[in-house]
Design an enzyme around this catalytic site. Structure first.
Site, PDB file in Angstrom:
ATOM      1  N   HIS A  58     -16.611  22.764 126.519  1.00 47.22           N
ATOM      2  CA  HIS A  58     -17.922  23.251 126.951  1.00 47.22           C
ATOM      3  C   HIS A  58     -18.893  22.348 126.188  1.00 47.22           C
ATOM      4  O   HIS A  58     -20.055  22.984 125.833  1.00 47.22           O
ATOM      5  CB  HIS A  58     -18.143  24.810 126.467  1.00 47.22           C
ATOM      6  CG  HIS A  58     -17.089  25.681 127.154  1.00 47.22           C
ATOM      7  ND1 HIS A  58     -15.816  25.727 126.422  1.00 47.22           N
ATOM      8  CD2 HIS A  58     -16.994  26.093 128.201  1.00 47.22           C
ATOM      9  CE1 HIS A  58     -14.958  26.772 127.303  1.00 47.22           C
ATOM     10  NE2 HIS A  58     -15.791  26.748 128.401  1.00 47.22           N
ATOM     11  N   HIS A  65     -15.489  23.132 135.180  1.00 56.42           N
ATOM     12  CA  HIS A  65     -14.313  22.460 134.756  1.00 56.42           C
ATOM     13  C   HIS A  65     -13.305  21.929 136.170  1.00 56.42           C
ATOM     14  O   HIS A  65     -12.260  21.719 135.909  1.00 56.42           O
ATOM     15  CB  HIS A  65     -13.633  23.408 133.877  1.00 56.42           C
ATOM     16  CG  HIS A  65     -14.106  24.218 132.825  1.00 56.42           C
ATOM     17  ND1 HIS A  65     -14.833  23.286 132.034  1.00 56.42           N
ATOM     18  CD2 HIS A  65     -14.490  25.479 132.450  1.00 56.42           C
ATOM     19  CE1 HIS A  65     -15.353  24.163 131.022  1.00 56.42           C
ATOM     20  NE2 HIS A  65     -15.071  25.311 131.312  1.00 56.42           N
TER      21      HIS A  65
END
Lengths: 330, 330
Positions: free
Chosen positions: A218, A56
């Protein structure tokens, strides 16, 4: 799948070597996988610790520095850090005023940060936790009970970090962090899935004419799949979703976030439409971020995060910050 | 092809609306397609004007602001700005000390900036030009006579911009800009081609096992095609190419630049390898940038730019800068 890595196994440690080489203001503990401010803890200042799965970036290591985090604990790709990382990080950054854990609402993160907090408390450390759960797309999902934590994490880390620099006590820093989360909402749209180095395959398949609405960070599925449309219409869907959950009005802080594979020119097109859509609702984007802040590896798409500002939150947002990914005012 | 745009025709003007909405420090003239500092020209300061085709964001509009450019002129995607844009921009930012044009070495850009400079000179404006041609990959290409201008543009704009803020005369600002270019070299590697909104197709095809070595920023072919390898080996090829052209040694400023579709975690892996490869050559990466600075739409890949520092260049690099894409020290 082609990726600029040496191996799927070494990607997180190799990237941490890069962080250490590029940012002399940061100190990296490669064994424990922790990124600290090189300046160490400041006596009397609350220490801010966050972390979560890698993939991320710049979240979270890119937000370590003056006015934001004191330490970040990256896990493997899309995998929670272990309690030991969080305990080590807290012990190293505690300046005697306690430690705030900023935790995105995913089952593994919640569990491991909770375990770390309990063990720290047993050692006599003051610990408070704030849970970030801003994503309005889905209630409960593959990795979450309740809402997912996404873009608002950046706002929470920045604003709580600014208050911590003033020497505010732990309860106050935790209070403002919770307030930012309560006032923030996010919604994401994917044009493509992401591919993890280990699996080598996209987490889902989208055709050339489809988008995933309400996607997670995700590659979790979103609310629904819909036809690809022009930016203006995709933005309207996202802003409508935010508005349904918490009506937008007044002065807001807005982030148009790229998912990792989206060119910046497209994010600016998207921001123009977000600003217009908010204005149509009577809201004003008085502060903003446009760029890659909470990514999902190579995913193409965007998310919008809106935070309803108060005078205090605006002042803390504007306060100086000096991190790899956010810096101004000093 | 899926892109976050409203239409291929409106992508540049839509993105400029986004720039205007996101950055109150900037003023956008949508008709002429020019991005200025909102503060206007400063009497006695040399005005810096750059520009080029769009699709390389944040270059150039993201580098307008204190300590860097005074104005940027974006053309259509991968298309030179027209002379009128450059003339308008120069007239608006000239504080009486003249204007420096920073031009990447592509035939269209060179021609149009040259025409603009001649017309400005006829009007009595002092104009100097610096040509950026740092890319060692190819001599002459589809769009260039001589070397292409790529990553060093960021260094030239930052360092010349810092000197201009001190009130240095035009000849001095042009001198330092040329010195930065002369001391800088770049090399790019593509894992995928880019797709323009108008064509809707990748500019070239690469299989799952191939990379393009020495790629340009418009999807122009590179030096050669080779097998996909781990990051460490791709970086060695790039650093060897730089070293062959201008031996690396001493203190260097390094940029590991993403092409637009590359996740930040991979750029940090790449930077770790670049720092190691330079160290093996006896050079030290004492200043660095890691991120998307000179992109090629959605291309996956990276470029490395190395600038051989002097004391003066280091001091000017470190000077305060306040732009959307680079900011520190103020």
């Amino acid at each position: 799948m082609k990726k600029l890595i040496n191996s799927a196994e070494s990607v997180v440690t190799d990237a941490l070597r890069g962080v250490a080489a590029a940012h002399p203001d940061l100190r990296v503990d490669p064994g424990n996988r922790i990124v600290f401010r090189a300046s160490g803890p400041r006596p009397g200042k609350v220490g801010l610790v966050s972390g979560g799965g890698s993939g991320h970036e710049p979240l979270h290591a890119g937000f370590v520095g003056y006015g934001m985090l004191d330490a970040a604990c990256p896990g493997e790709i899309f995998t929670s850090p272990v309690p030991d990382q969080v305990i080590e990080a807290g012990a190293a950054v505690d300046g005697g005023a306690g430690v705030l854990h900023i935790v995105k609402n995913y089952t593994g993160d919640v569990l491991n940060f909770h375990m770390a907090a309990e063990l720290c408390a047993e050692e006599g450390m003051q610990v408070a936790s704030v849970l970030v759960d801003d994503d309005v797309a889905v209630r409960d999902s593959l990795h979450t009970a309740g809402r997912r934590g996404t873009g608002a994490t950046v706002f929470v880390e920045k604003i709580a970090g600014a208050l911590a620099e003033t020497g505010a006590p732990l309860a106050e820093v935790a209070r403002v962090a919770r307030e930012v989360n309560a006032r923030s909402r996010s919604f994401g749209v994917a044009l493509s899935a992401c591919t993890t180095p280990v699996s080598g395959k996209p987490t889902f398949e989208l055709s050339e004419t489809e988008v995933e609405l309400g996607v997670g960070i995700h590659g979790e599925p979103g609310r629904s799949r819909g036809p690809m449309r022009e930016a203006r219409e995709l933005v309207r869907l996202a802003v409508d979703a935010l508005h349904e959950d918490l009506p937008v009005s007044g002065d807001v802080l807005v982030m148009v976030n790229g998912m990792g594979g989206t060119p910046l020119i497209e994010l600016y097109v998207t921001f123009a439409e977000v600003a217009d859509a908010l204005a149509d609702r009577g809201a004003r984007a008085v502060r903003s971020l446009v760029g890659d802040y909470v990514t999902s590896l190579d995913m193409q798409g965007f998310s919008v995060t809106v935070c309803h500002l108060t005078e205090e939150l605006t002042r803390l947002w504007d306060a100086p910050v000096q991190t790899p990914a956010l810096r101004w005012g000093r």
